[in-house]
Design a protein around this motif. Structure first.
Motif, PDB file in Angstrom:
ATOM      1  N   VAL A  10       1.017  -1.204   0.145  1.00  0.00           N
ATOM      2  CA  VAL A  10      -0.038  -0.037   0.054  1.00  0.00           C
ATOM      3  C   VAL A  10       1.057   1.203  -0.051  1.00  0.00           C
ATOM      4  CG1 VAL A  10      -1.634   1.295   1.376  1.00  0.00           C
ATOM      5  CG2 VAL A  10      -1.975  -1.226   1.018  1.00  0.00           C
ATOM      6  N   TRP A  11       1.746   1.154   0.804  1.00  0.00           N
ATOM      7  CA  TRP A  11       2.642   2.373   1.076  1.00  0.00           C
ATOM      8  C   TRP A  11       3.873   2.607   0.138  1.00  0.00           C
ATOM      9  CZ3 TRP A  11      -0.263   5.147   3.831  1.00  0.00           C
ATOM     10  CH2 TRP A  11      -1.158   4.606   4.817  1.00  0.00           C
ATOM     11  N   ASP A  12       3.967   3.546  -0.595  1.00  0.00           N
ATOM     12  CA  ASP A  12       4.907   3.849  -1.610  1.00  0.00           C
ATOM     13  C   ASP A  12       6.416   4.112  -0.902  1.00  0.00           C
ATOM     14  OD1 ASP A  12       6.844   5.254  -3.649  1.00  0.00           O
ATOM     15  OD2 ASP A  12       5.110   5.642  -4.796  1.00  0.00           O
ATOM     16  N   ASN A  13       7.460   3.558  -1.195  1.00  0.00           N
ATOM     17  CA  ASN A  13       8.500   3.582  -0.470  1.00  0.00           C
ATOM     18  C   ASN A  13       9.260   4.950  -0.508  1.00  0.00           C
ATOM     19  OD1 ASN A  13       8.338   0.848  -0.029  1.00  0.00           O
ATOM     20  ND2 ASN A  13      10.084   0.299  -1.217  1.00  0.00           N
ATOM     21  N   ARG A  14       8.967   5.585  -1.863  1.00  0.00           N
ATOM     22  CA  ARG A  14       9.605   7.076  -2.020  1.00  0.00           C
ATOM     23  C   ARG A  14       8.803   8.283  -1.465  1.00  0.00           C
ATOM     24  NH1 ARG A  14      10.287   4.760  -7.077  1.00  0.00           N
ATOM     25  NH2 ARG A  14      12.029   3.488  -7.354  1.00  0.00           N
ATOM     26  N   ALA A  15       7.694   8.156  -1.636  1.00  0.00           N
ATOM     27  CA  ALA A  15       6.615   9.218  -1.034  1.00  0.00           C
ATOM     28  C   ALA A  15       5.321   8.842  -1.168  1.00  0.00           C
ATOM     29  CB  ALA A  15       6.977  10.421  -2.314  1.00  0.00           C
ATOM     30  N   ASP A  16       4.691   9.367   0.184  1.00  0.00           N
ATOM     31  CA  ASP A  16       3.343   8.900   0.362  1.00  0.00           C
ATOM     32  C   ASP A  16       2.977   9.750   1.370  1.00  0.00           C
ATOM     33  OD1 ASP A  16       0.878   7.710  -0.088  1.00  0.00           O
ATOM     34  OD2 ASP A  16       1.734   5.563   0.009  1.00  0.00           O
ATOM     35  N   THR A  17       1.761   9.653   1.986  1.00  0.00           N
ATOM     36  CA  THR A  17       1.216  10.251   3.034  1.00  0.00           C
ATOM     37  C   THR A  17       0.062   9.371   3.467  1.00  0.00           C
ATOM     38  OG1 THR A  17       1.070  12.540   2.089  1.00  0.00           O
ATOM     39  CG2 THR A  17      -0.336  12.428   3.677  1.00  0.00           C
ATOM     40  N   ALA A  18       0.218   9.151   4.819  1.00  0.00           N
ATOM     41  CA  ALA A  18      -1.014   8.410   5.652  1.00  0.00           C
ATOM     42  C   ALA A  18      -1.611   9.299   6.299  1.00  0.00           C
ATOM     43  CB  ALA A  18      -0.317   7.511   6.620  1.00  0.00           C
ATOM     44  N   ARG A  49     -13.203  13.443   9.759  1.00  0.00           N
ATOM     45  CA  ARG A  49     -12.257  14.904   9.883  1.00  0.00           C
ATOM     46  C   ARG A  49     -11.056  14.194  10.018  1.00  0.00           C
ATOM     47  NH1 ARG A  49     -15.641  17.023  14.943  1.00  0.00           N
ATOM     48  NH2 ARG A  49     -15.089  14.862  15.537  1.00  0.00           N
ATOM     49  N   THR A  50      -9.866  15.054   9.367  1.00  0.00           N
ATOM     50  CA  THR A  50      -8.484  14.633   9.657  1.00  0.00           C
ATOM     51  C   THR A  50      -7.904  14.569  11.006  1.00  0.00           C
ATOM     52  OG1 THR A  50      -8.099  15.190   7.376  1.00  0.00           O
ATOM     53  CG2 THR A  50      -6.277  15.126   8.734  1.00  0.00           C
ATOM     54  N   VAL A  51      -7.328  13.747  11.505  1.00  0.00           N
ATOM     55  CA  VAL A  51      -7.032  13.797  12.910  1.00  0.00           C
ATOM     56  C   VAL A  51      -5.505  13.902  12.766  1.00  0.00           C
ATOM     57  CG1 VAL A  51      -6.663  12.212  14.916  1.00  0.00           C
ATOM     58  CG2 VAL A  51      -8.929  12.209  13.728  1.00  0.00           C
ATOM     59  N   ASP A  52      -4.873  13.254  11.851  1.00  0.00           N
ATOM     60  CA  ASP A  52      -3.315  13.316  11.873  1.00  0.00           C
ATOM     61  C   ASP A  52      -2.920  12.893  10.390  1.00  0.00           C
ATOM     62  OD1 ASP A  52      -0.726  14.055  12.659  1.00  0.00           O
ATOM     63  OD2 ASP A  52      -0.300  12.102  13.614  1.00  0.00           O
ATOM     64  N   THR A  53      -1.756  13.433  10.043  1.00  0.00           N
ATOM     65  CA  THR A  53      -1.288  13.084   8.572  1.00  0.00           C
ATOM     66  C   THR A  53       0.121  12.740   9.006  1.00  0.00           C
ATOM     67  OG1 THR A  53      -0.925  15.250   7.882  1.00  0.00           O
ATOM     68  CG2 THR A  53      -2.703  14.157   7.162  1.00  0.00           C
ATOM     69  N   GLU A  54       0.799  11.997   8.170  1.00  0.00           N
ATOM     70  CA  GLU A  54       2.486  11.791   8.091  1.00  0.00           C
ATOM     71  C   GLU A  54       2.799  11.557   6.731  1.00  0.00           C
ATOM     72  OE1 GLU A  54       6.056  11.676   9.618  1.00  0.00           O
ATOM     73  OE2 GLU A  54       4.251  11.719  10.856  1.00  0.00           O
ATOM     74  N   SER A  55       3.556  12.396   6.286  1.00  0.00           N
ATOM     75  CA  SER A  55       4.075  12.379   4.952  1.00  0.00           C
ATOM     76  C   SER A  55       5.522  12.049   4.779  1.00  0.00           C
ATOM     77  CB  SER A  55       3.992  13.809   4.016  1.00  0.00           C
ATOM     78  OG  SER A  55       2.442  14.048   4.112  1.00  0.00           O
ATOM     79  N   TRP A  56       6.082  11.451   3.819  1.00  0.00           N
ATOM     80  CA  TRP A  56       7.507  11.342   3.507  1.00  0.00           C
ATOM     81  C   TRP A  56       7.902  11.335   2.029  1.00  0.00           C
ATOM     82  CZ3 TRP A  56       3.895   7.853   5.021  1.00  0.00           C
ATOM     83  CH2 TRP A  56       3.676   6.528   4.296  1.00  0.00           C
ATOM     84  N   GLY A  57       9.096  11.738   1.609  1.00  0.00           N
ATOM     85  CA  GLY A  57       9.435  11.922   0.310  1.00  0.00           C
ATOM     86  C   GLY A  57       8.749  13.349  -0.525  1.00  0.00           C
ATOM     87  N   ARG A  58       8.648  13.229  -1.806  1.00  0.00           N
ATOM     88  CA  ARG A  58       8.100  14.105  -2.469  1.00  0.00           C
ATOM     89  C   ARG A  58       7.379  13.622  -3.553  1.00  0.00           C
ATOM     90  NH1 ARG A  58      11.620  19.635  -3.929  1.00  0.00           N
ATOM     91  NH2 ARG A  58      11.141  19.100  -5.901  1.00  0.00           N
ATOM     92  N   ARG A  59       5.986  13.562  -3.789  1.00  0.00           N
ATOM     93  CA  ARG A  59       5.431  13.241  -4.956  1.00  0.00           C
ATOM     94  C   ARG A  59       5.852  14.039  -6.191  1.00  0.00           C
ATOM     95  NH1 ARG A  59       2.536   8.905  -3.580  1.00  0.00           N
ATOM     96  NH2 ARG A  59       1.291   8.908  -5.577  1.00  0.00           N
ATOM     97  N   ARG A  60       5.612  13.310  -7.351  1.00  0.00           N
ATOM     98  CA  ARG A  60       5.776  13.822  -8.572  1.00  0.00           C
ATOM     99  C   ARG A  60       4.796  14.487  -9.006  1.00  0.00           C
ATOM    100  NH1 ARG A  60      10.350   9.983 -11.449  1.00  0.00           N
ATOM    101  NH2 ARG A  60      11.631  10.113  -9.585  1.00  0.00           N
TER     102      ARG A  60
END
Length: 152
Positions: free
Chosen positions: A125-133, A141-152
């Motif tokens: 499910v999770w993209d190794n390079r860039a994604d957001t949970a 309602r959004t409670v929390d987000t965690e992002s990594w990398g940069r999406r193209r």
């Protein structure tokens, strides 16, 4: 001037000064209360790049959820999503107050326990390079987000 008259004036002055100080402090206090920076339940860690070969490590991919409050929280109806729209919906899942036990939501299959839940997916499910949970409550309602990398 009598002592009781002086005491009344001092009392009135103290009350007036208190009212002014309280009125000046109120907007800042109300603003602080309205913008709680730390979520009650948070995404505390993401393991997007499962160790080992991708075709054998679905459960090595996980998201960790933690309760930061003193009260237990039931996640029934809450969702966890990625940027591509993959969604995991929580059933009757409770996280104890300030739980040191954290819930890990694994991508693959397995038997749910108090600390490990499984999405039952056949692909990562999770993209190794860039994604957001994104963690949303039962009212979407959004409670929390965690992002990594940069999406193209």
């Amino acid at each position: 001037m009598s002592a009781s008259s002086t005491a009344r004036r001092i009392g009135a002055t103290v009350l007036a000064a208190s009212a002014i100080v309280s009125a000046a402090a109120l907007p800042a206090t109300a603003a602080d209360r309205g913008h709680d920076r730390q979520p009650r339940v948070e995404i505390s860690r993401v393991q997007a790049d499962a160790p080992g070969r991708d075709d054998r490590s679905l459960n090595g991919e996980w998201v960790e959820i933690r309760n930061t409050t003193r009260q237990p929280v039931n996640l029934r109806g809450w969702t966890l999503r990625d940027s591509d729209g993959n969604r995991y919906r929580f059933n009757d899942t409770r996280i104890g107050g300030r739980a040191t036990i954290r819930i890990r939501i694994h991508t693959g299959s397995g038997r749910d326990t108090r600390t490990d839940l499984f999405q039952g997916k056949r692909d990562h499910v999770w993209d190794n390079r860039a994604d957001t949970a994104t963690l949303r409550d039962d009212r979407n309602r959004t409670v929390d987000t965690e992002s990594w990398g940069r999406r193209r």
